[in-house]
Design an enzyme around this catalytic site. Structure first.
Site, PDB file in Angstrom:
ATOM      1  N   ASP A  28      13.286 -10.511  10.831  1.00  0.00           N
ATOM      2  CA  ASP A  28      12.428  -9.429  10.325  1.00  0.00           C
ATOM      3  C   ASP A  28      12.882  -9.083   8.916  1.00  0.00           C
ATOM      4  OD1 ASP A  28      11.307  -6.776   9.797  1.00  0.00           O
ATOM      5  OD2 ASP A  28      10.724  -6.802  11.896  1.00  0.00           O
ATOM      6  N   ILE A  29      11.932  -8.979   8.005  1.00  0.00           N
ATOM      7  CA  ILE A  29      12.258  -8.749   6.594  1.00  0.00           C
ATOM      8  C   ILE A  29      12.721  -7.305   6.345  1.00  0.00           C
ATOM      9  CG2 ILE A  29       9.998  -8.065   5.664  1.00  0.00           C
ATOM     10  CD1 ILE A  29      12.349 -10.755   4.204  1.00  0.00           C
ATOM     11  N   GLU A  87       1.698  -2.912  13.209  1.00  0.00           N
ATOM     12  CA  GLU A  87       1.595  -3.232  11.782  1.00  0.00           C
ATOM     13  C   GLU A  87       0.961  -4.608  11.564  1.00  0.00           C
ATOM     14  OE1 GLU A  87       5.406  -2.882   9.705  1.00  0.00           O
ATOM     15  OE2 GLU A  87       4.725  -4.400   8.285  1.00  0.00           O
ATOM     16  N   HIS A  92       4.139 -10.257  18.687  1.00  0.00           N
ATOM     17  CA  HIS A  92       5.528 -10.567  18.386  1.00  0.00           C
ATOM     18  C   HIS A  92       6.460  -9.722  19.229  1.00  0.00           C
ATOM     19  CE1 HIS A  92       3.989  -7.618  15.462  1.00  0.00           C
ATOM     20  NE2 HIS A  92       5.176  -7.043  15.525  1.00  0.00           N
ATOM     21  N   HIS A  94      10.232  -8.110  19.160  1.00  0.00           N
ATOM     22  CA  HIS A  94      11.411  -7.777  18.348  1.00  0.00           C
ATOM     23  C   HIS A  94      12.652  -7.979  19.218  1.00  0.00           C
ATOM     24  CE1 HIS A  94       9.326  -5.378  15.081  1.00  0.00           C
ATOM     25  NE2 HIS A  94       8.396  -5.250  16.034  1.00  0.00           N
TER      26      HIS A  94
HETATM   27  P1  5GP Z   1       5.017  -4.058  14.293  1.00  0.00           P
HETATM   28  O1  5GP Z   1       3.700  -4.778  14.093  1.00  0.00           O
HETATM   29  O2  5GP Z   1       5.754  -4.552  15.506  1.00  0.00           O
HETATM   30  O3  5GP Z   1       4.864  -2.577  14.275  1.00  0.00           O
HETATM   31  O4  5GP Z   1       5.941  -4.406  13.037  1.00  0.00           O
HETATM   32  C1  5GP Z   1       5.841  -5.619  12.357  1.00  0.00           C
HETATM   33  C2  5GP Z   1       7.208  -6.072  11.918  1.00  0.00           C
HETATM   34  O5  5GP Z   1       7.029  -7.240  11.123  1.00  0.00           O
HETATM   35  C3  5GP Z   1       7.981  -5.059  11.071  1.00  0.00           C
HETATM   36  O6  5GP Z   1       9.268  -4.857  11.624  1.00  0.00           O
HETATM   37  C4  5GP Z   1       8.040  -5.709   9.679  1.00  0.00           C
HETATM   38  O7  5GP Z   1       9.254  -5.464   8.991  1.00  0.00           O
HETATM   39  C5  5GP Z   1       7.862  -7.183   9.993  1.00  0.00           C
HETATM   40  N1  5GP Z   1       7.189  -7.895   8.911  1.00  0.00           N
HETATM   41  C6  5GP Z   1       6.009  -7.545   8.345  1.00  0.00           C
HETATM   42  N2  5GP Z   1       5.661  -8.433   7.393  1.00  0.00           N
HETATM   43  C7  5GP Z   1       6.653  -9.370   7.385  1.00  0.00           C
HETATM   44  C8  5GP Z   1       6.854 -10.548   6.598  1.00  0.00           C
HETATM   45  O8  5GP Z   1       6.067 -10.911   5.722  1.00  0.00           O
HETATM   46  N3  5GP Z   1       7.983 -11.258   6.851  1.00  0.00           N
HETATM   47  C9  5GP Z   1       8.875 -10.888   7.810  1.00  0.00           C
HETATM   48  N4  5GP Z   1       9.960 -11.673   7.980  1.00  0.00           N
HETATM   49  N5  5GP Z   1       8.721  -9.773   8.580  1.00  0.00           N
HETATM   50  C10 5GP Z   1       7.611  -9.026   8.342  1.00  0.00           C
END
Ligand code: 5GP
Length: 130
Positions: A28-29, A87, A92, A94
């Site tokens: 995760d970035i 987001e 995915h 975590h």
């Molecule tokens: P969620 O959709 O589970 O709420 O969060 C999405 C996760 O993806 C976040 O923790 C965010 O930091 C990660 N994320 C979003 N865009 C990117 C990306 O371009 N590269 C990486 N490695 N992680 C990402």
């Protein structure tokens, strides 16, 4: 195409951990802690529970392998698993090396790591997989 599909395709760089025919894992970035990994299905599906039973099993077994490697690398109590998907509309999981339940709080400030730190973390997890 989701941002995660573009990562799988190599159009957007990532710190890759592992890949199978159907699954992909990368750091995760914006990590909550060092070693925060995302495991994704290659098929573009928004909601985790819209995956087929087989795809969901494959992804979970893939995550288990990654978590086992994370556990070896990080001196953590357990590797926590969380699914949000608020987001990025590409399912995915975590995987978060936990020292306490506070490490699982997504409202926490995210770590700022250098490219060298990300690369080292990814290399360490990859090495622990083999
Ligand atoms: P969620 O959709 O589970 O709420 O969060 C999405 C996760 O993806 C976040 O923790 C965010 O930091 C990660 N994320 C979003 N865009 C990117 C990306 O371009 N590269 C990486 N490695 N992680 C990402």
């Amino acid at each position: 195409m989701t941002i995660f599909s573009r990562i799988i395709a190599g159009e957007i760089p990532c710190y890759k951990i592992a890949e199978t025919e159907n699954c992909f894992a990368f750091l995760d970035i914006n990590p909550l802690v060092k070693g925060h990994v995302l495991c994704i299905p290659k098929r573009e599906v928004d909601y985790l529970f819209d995956l087929t039973d087989q795809e969901l099993c494959d992804l979970q077994l893939f995550a288990k392998k990654i978590a086992t490697a994370q556990k070896k690398v990080f001196n953590c109590i357990k590797v926590g698993e969380a699914v949000l998907g608020l987001e990025v509309p590409h399912a995915h999981i975590h995987l978060i090396p936990m020292q306490s339940e506070k490490d699982m709080l997504f409202s926490n400030p995210k770590l700022k790591l250098t490219p060298e730190e990300f690369e080292k973390i990814a290399a360490d997890i990859r090495a622990a997989l083999s």
